[in-house]
Structures are given as structure tokens and as C-alpha cells.
Design a protein around this motif. Structure first.
Motif, PDB file in Angstrom:
ATOM      1  N   UNK A   1       0.782  -1.307   0.037  1.00  0.00           N
ATOM      2  CA  UNK A   1       0.106  -0.060  -0.018  1.00  0.00           C
ATOM      3  C   UNK A   1       0.850   1.204  -0.059  1.00  0.00           C
ATOM      4  N   UNK A   2       1.818   1.265   0.629  1.00  0.00           N
ATOM      5  CA  UNK A   2       2.678   2.581   0.928  1.00  0.00           C
ATOM      6  C   UNK A   2       1.971   4.097   0.846  1.00  0.00           C
ATOM      7  N   UNK A   3       1.123   4.019   2.077  1.00  0.00           N
ATOM      8  CA  UNK A   3      -0.025   5.478   1.977  1.00  0.00           C
ATOM      9  C   UNK A   3       1.005   6.662   2.175  1.00  0.00           C
ATOM     10  N   UNK A   4       2.174   6.377   2.673  1.00  0.00           N
ATOM     11  CA  UNK A   4       2.848   7.714   2.908  1.00  0.00           C
ATOM     12  C   UNK A   4       3.873   8.105   1.710  1.00  0.00           C
ATOM     13  N   UNK A   5       3.768   7.513   0.620  1.00  0.00           N
ATOM     14  CA  UNK A   5       4.560   7.605  -0.445  1.00  0.00           C
ATOM     15  C   UNK A   5       3.762   8.413  -1.590  1.00  0.00           C
TER      16      UNK A   5
END
Length: 306
Positions: free
Chosen positions: A290-294
Motif C-alpha cells: 500500500x505505501x500510504x505515505x509515499x
């Protein structure tokens, strides 16, 4: 497209030596003992050193915050267990293939479509994920007298990649590396009526903004684009590890109806989610899906090459 390193570092060399040592210990045992032994070593040695649990917990916290601590710990153990078994199976080569073949593992509503399409000399696109043992799918299809190609990403560690690539080539051919030359070979294979397995369950920086477990999960569109471009059915397929830890059920799902590539790949995500929810420890949660902070670009995958 990032290229794997051509020259390894000292850390790469040491890591590969450690991996080879573990493999040597496991591979010296008979098949029924080496698979669970490698699973134990993965849980006790590989997972702690590689930070598996941290990544599994991060993914679960993002999409399944309802899970209890006991459930999370169980999934962490199962992920490492399945990883270790998969590695030992891949390095068992034809012995692994023969065991999958003997189990008559293929089943599901898409199997007849797959066979009929190939019998007509037409291409098939298989949507596959890092679930169970993805190479069990290739072994099961080969056992049915079918030829299945697959795309693989060369490992970053060139020392490890040298013997890993050799191992997966021994299970089934053809294989196409994820680079320019590999893509050219892949397109030729599909045009000739070949059946090819394409992964879709990893984060794609330029993927379409689709969802997985209800959360934004940028997803490649190329499996659907290839299917549409070459009039091929897009069929999800997953090898589900059975309770004995050694055998598989290879589920050939019904073809995804043609439509917009985004709609087709969202359907692939949704079907994978159903399988994962039923077998939480068999999907490779270690990948940062997911990598929501990228921050990312909003563009989708480029269309398949001509």
C-alpha cells in the motif's frame, strides 16, 4: 524500470553465503523433512533478520486493524512458514514438479476455458499473486501437458539471483526477465498463442489507483491490457497450500469479463482479496503493497509494446 545490480556488495556476498548454508542443510534431507525444516529456519532465522514481522504487522495495521494480537502473531508465523516452504520447494526442482503433478491439483471454473482456448491455439493471460507457492501453478499446468510462460523480476542480490534464476528455470519454461529484452520475448510468445502468468499484487509507482482490502493500492494494468490487445481470457489462478503443508489445490478462477483495464484489474484485486481473507498467512504480506505515505504519479501503466 530499475535494473538489478550487476556487481554485488560484500553484504550481498555474505547474505548469499548464509542463504546457501541454510539451503544446504535443508536440501540434505528427504523431501518430506526438508520442506518443514526450511519453514522452521525461515521462522527462527530468516524472518527476524530480514524484518518480516515488522512489515507484516504494518500491512495488517493498515487494512485489518480489527485483528487481535494473537491473530497477528499467528499470521506472522504462517507467512514465514509459507516463505520457507516455498523456497525449499523451488530448489527441489523436478521433485517438486512430480509431487504437484501426482496430486492432480488443478481445479476451478476457469480450467475448461483455459484448456479450450489453448487447444484452439489462442493465448491465455493468467493473473497470479505471491500467494501459496506461485510455482506450484506452473508445475500443475505442465503436468497437464500445457506450456506456461512467466515473467520474473531478477533479484537485487546478483549472487543469489544466479542460482535462484537457475532454480526457477528448472521448474518450467519459458521465463521472461522483467526488462526490455524479456518484454520483447514475452510479446512474441503471446502472439504465438502462448499462455503466460503475470503478477499483479505488488505496489506499482505508475499503476492505476485501485483498491485492495478497501485501501488505495496502485496496481499494474498490463495483464488486462495484454488480454484485451490479444483477445485472450484473463484468468486468475492461485495455488492454495493444503493443511499438510506439502500439497496444493491450484484454483483456476472464472475468466474476468472484458472491459476497461481498470475494471478488470480491480476485479483481479477483489478476487485475490477473497482468497487471502480465507488464507491470511499464505499471502506474502512482507511486500509493502500500500505505501500510504509515499507520494506518487497519477499516470497508469504504459500500454503493452507493439
Amino acid at each position: 524500470m530499475a535494473k538489478p545490480r550487476e556487481k554485488g556488495t560484500a553484504t550481498d556476498w555474505l547474505s548469499d553465503k548464509a542463504i546457501k548454508a541454510l539451503l544446504a542443510i535443508a536440501m540434505a534431507r528427504p523431501y518430506e523433512k526438508r520442506i518443514p525444516l526450511m519453514a522452521q529456519m525461515a521462522q527462527r532465522i530468516v524472518a527476524p533478520l530480514a524484518g518480516f514481522n515488522r512489515r507484516v504487522r504494518s500491512g495488517l495495521a493498515h487494512v485489518r486493524p480489527d485483528l487481535s494480537e494473537a491473530e497477528i502473531q499467528s499470521i506472522c508465523r504462517e507467512v514465514a512458514d509459507n516463505f520457507g516452504r516455498t523456497v525449499a520447494e523451488i530448489y527441489s526442482g523436478q521433485e517438486f514438479v512430480r509431487r504437484v503433478a501426482a496430486s492432480n491439483a488443478l481445479t476451478g471454473p476457469g480450467l475448461a476455458v483455459l484448456k479450450d482456448t489453448q487447444a484452439q491455439g489462442k493465448p491465455v493471460i493468467l493473473a497470479v499473486a505471491h500467494f501459496g507457492n506461485y510455482d506450484a501453478m506452473r508445475a500443475a499446468l505442465v503436468a497437464e501437458g500445457l506450456t506456461v510462460g512467466a515473467v520474473y523480476r531478477p533479484m537485487d542480490n546478483p549472487y543469489f539471483n544466479a542460482h535462484y534464476a537457475d532454480a526457477i528455470h528448472k521448474i518450467a519454461e519459458p521465463l521472461f526477465p522483467r526488462d526490455r529484452a524479456g518484454t520483447v520475448g514475452l510479446v512474441r510468445f503471446i502472439r504465438s498463442g502462448g499462455m503466460v502468468a503475470l503478477g499483479f499484487d505488488q505496489y506499482s509507482h505508475q499503476g492505476a489507483d485501485l483498491t485492495f482490502f478497501g485501501k488505495s493500492a496502485p496496481t499494474i494494468l498490463s495483464p488486462a491490457e495484454f488480454a484485451l490487445k490479444y483477445d485472450a481470457p484473463l484468468i486468475p489462478i492461485h495455488a492454495i497450500r493444503q493443511s499438510d503443508g506439502l500439497s496444493f489445490q491450484v484454483l483456476v478462477d472464472a475468466p474476468i469479463p472484458p472491459g476497461r483495464p481498470e475494471e478488470m484489474m480491480q476485479a483481479a484485486n477483489d478476487r485475490l482479496e477473497q482468497i487471502v481473507r480465507a488464507h491470511m498467512g499464505q499471502w506474502f504480506w512482507v511486500h509493502r503493497r500500500w505505501k500510504p505515505d509515499l507520494p506518487r504519479k497519477s499516470t497508469a501503466d504504459a500500454p503493452p509494446p507493439e
